[in-house]
Design a protein around this motif. Sequence first.
Motif, short mmCIF file in Angstrom:
data_model
loop_
_atom_site.label_atom_id
_atom_site.label_comp_id
_atom_site.label_asym_id
_atom_site.label_seq_id
_atom_site.Cartn_x
_atom_site.Cartn_y
_atom_site.Cartn_z
N SER A 115 0.84 -1.15 0.03
CA SER A 115 0.05 0.04 0.08
C SER A 115 1.02 1.29 0.20
N SER A 116 0.45 2.26 -0.52
CA SER A 116 1.13 3.71 -0.81
C SER A 116 0.40 4.80 -0.30
N PHE A 130 -0.21 7.04 -1.76
CA PHE A 130 -0.84 7.56 -3.06
C PHE A 130 -1.74 6.84 -3.85
N ASP A 131 -2.18 5.56 -3.24
CA ASP A 131 -3.05 4.64 -3.79
C ASP A 131 -4.26 5.58 -4.15
N ASP A 132 -4.91 6.30 -3.32
CA ASP A 132 -6.11 7.12 -3.62
C ASP A 132 -6.09 7.77 -5.20
N LEU A 162 -3.56 7.95 -7.21
CA LEU A 162 -3.24 6.82 -8.71
C LEU A 162 -4.35 6.14 -9.22
N SER A 163 -5.43 5.70 -8.00
CA SER A 163 -6.35 5.03 -8.69
C SER A 163 -7.32 5.93 -9.45
N ASN A 185 -6.57 8.59 -10.93
CA ASN A 185 -5.85 8.83 -12.18
C ASN A 185 -6.10 8.00 -13.12
#
Length: 167
Positions: free
Chosen positions: A2-3, A5-7, A9-10, A12
């Motif tokens: 998990s990162s 920045f997942d939210d 990137l998703s 995007n």
Amino acid sequence: MSSAFDDVLSANAVYAQSFRLSGLEPVAARGLGLVTCMDSRIEPLTMLGLRPGDAKILRNAGARVTDDTLRTLVLAVYLLGVERVLIMPHTKCKMASVSGDDEVHDLIRDQYGVDTRSLEFHTDNDQLGALRHDLERVRHHPLLPDGLPVAGALYDVDTGKLEIVDE
């Protein structure tokens, strides 16, 4: 894994599926250079009736005209189609609600233990005075063209209205 920045990137990935701005020219189609604050309550395109590609938007804390802002405006005027500049701070800005940089430095040091005194934050609780000073910096910059239209306006974060302060 998990990162943090997942939210984004998703989001995007979804955005890229219907991306429609390919081929957009890099110049400001409506000739506008906008200097405004980084405050997330400001939606520059929507509030000014603009579309992607219409303007060059420069954002920083307090919508201040710093040396870097001037550098970017020079590039925008000569290389990116900017023909007019609007400087637009907003109501209820944190950078205009403190007594000065010392207060911000002390706050960060006291709450986070970080010494930020090597930075200049350009705070000013005389927001309209700071705006007029910044307008003069742009109007009289030796590398910007004489007669470049430059105006200042205050955006009200509670009403969405823009009021010209100096034109």
